[in-house]
Scaffold this motif. Structure first.
Motif, PDB file in Angstrom:
ATOM      1  N   VAL A  94     -27.807 -30.686  56.806  1.00 36.35           N
ATOM      2  CA  VAL A  94     -26.718 -30.490  55.739  1.00 36.35           C
ATOM      3  C   VAL A  94     -26.563 -31.561  54.871  1.00 36.35           C
ATOM      4  CG1 VAL A  94     -24.403 -28.858  54.167  1.00 36.35           C
ATOM      5  CG2 VAL A  94     -25.993 -28.484  55.994  1.00 36.35           C
ATOM      6  N   SER A  95     -25.895 -32.876  54.987  1.00 34.70           N
ATOM      7  CA  SER A  95     -24.992 -34.111  55.106  1.00 34.70           C
ATOM      8  C   SER A  95     -26.515 -34.549  54.372  1.00 34.70           C
ATOM      9  CB  SER A  95     -24.413 -34.522  55.707  1.00 34.70           C
ATOM     10  OG  SER A  95     -23.611 -35.910  55.142  1.00 34.70           O
ATOM     11  N   ALA A  98     -27.961 -32.565  51.396  1.00 32.74           N
ATOM     12  CA  ALA A  98     -26.925 -33.185  50.202  1.00 32.74           C
ATOM     13  C   ALA A  98     -27.312 -34.490  48.843  1.00 32.74           C
ATOM     14  CB  ALA A  98     -25.505 -31.561  50.645  1.00 32.74           C
ATOM     15  N   GLY A 119     -20.677 -32.216  53.941  1.00 36.86           N
ATOM     16  CA  GLY A 119     -21.975 -31.191  54.558  1.00 36.86           C
ATOM     17  C   GLY A 119     -21.556 -32.002  56.112  1.00 36.86           C
ATOM     18  N   HIS A 122     -19.207 -28.776  57.050  1.00 33.83           N
ATOM     19  CA  HIS A 122     -18.573 -27.620  56.535  1.00 33.83           C
ATOM     20  C   HIS A 122     -18.873 -26.332  57.506  1.00 33.83           C
ATOM     21  CE1 HIS A 122     -22.802 -27.530  57.115  1.00 33.83           C
ATOM     22  NE2 HIS A 122     -23.270 -26.631  57.263  1.00 33.83           N
ATOM     23  N   HIS A 176     -19.000 -22.913  50.799  1.00 33.23           N
ATOM     24  CA  HIS A 176     -20.734 -23.288  51.048  1.00 33.23           C
ATOM     25  C   HIS A 176     -21.806 -21.594  51.564  1.00 33.23           C
ATOM     26  CE1 HIS A 176     -19.543 -23.454  55.443  1.00 33.23           C
ATOM     27  NE2 HIS A 176     -20.737 -22.727  55.830  1.00 33.23           N
TER      28      HIS A 176
END
Length: 187
Positions: A94-95, A98, A119, A122, A176
């Motif tokens: 996710v990091s 994003a 991210g 989250h 999120h």
């Protein structure tokens, strides 16, 4: 801190400065280091009920640097799914995604850092959800899903008791699972 975006027609993907074959081994090491570090601090959050922002900043800075050299290296690694380390890899993925998207939008380095940190953190609260629910090999029952949804608030509680967290990172964690149409949770 409010994040503003450039004009729609100004989006551009900068060309890679390093060939994929050259960046891939660097990205693999960065990815492996990030997953190991996220595993460590998320597991520690189970007992401490807090995380340390400072330890995650270098991780996100490494992600940003690799994406700046060749965006395809890290994003290709983030596509591989291994269920034994799913939660840890998911936070790193996710990091990466994003931050890559923020880079595409033309965000500056500070905003990319905030996005990447959101991210990374989250799903912090998932480490505080019972493992039999978190790792259920089937669809959750409505009651179990209600418990799973508490991971957002559990994560926020953990972050509130941690080192000072930038408001944008805290908001990313808080929202999120919210959806544009007003659905989602917790609000």
């Amino acid at each position: 801190e409010e994040i503003t975006f450039p004009e729609e027609n100004s989006y551009a993907v900068p060309p890679p400065s390093v060939a994929l074959a050259e960046e891939l081994p660097v990205a693999e090491q960065a990815y492996s280091d990030c997953v190991a570090h996220v595993r460590s601090f998320l597991q520690k959050a189970q007992s401490d009920k807090k995380v340390h922002l400072g330890s995650a900043k270098p991780l996100v800075q490494t992600i940003i640097k690799s994406l700046n050299r060749n965006v395809d290296a890290l994003t290709s690694l983030a596509k591989v799914k291994r269920y034994d380390t799913y939660t840890f890899e998911h936070c790193v993925n996710v990091s990466i995604y994003a931050t890559a998207f923020g880079r595409f939008l033309g965000l500056d380095e500070q905003k990319l850092l905030l996005l990447g940190l959101a991210g990374i953190f989250h799903d912090t609260g998932k480490m505080l959800v019972p493992q039999d629910i978190l790792n259920a090999p089937r669809r959750l029952t409505p009651d179990e899903f209600d418990i799973m949804k508490t991971h957002v608030q559990l994560g926020l509680d953990c972050l509130e008791h941690s080192t000072p967290m930038p408001a944008a990172v805290f908001a990313g964690v808080a929202q999120h699972h919210e959806k544009f149409n007003g659905a989602g949770y917790p609000n």
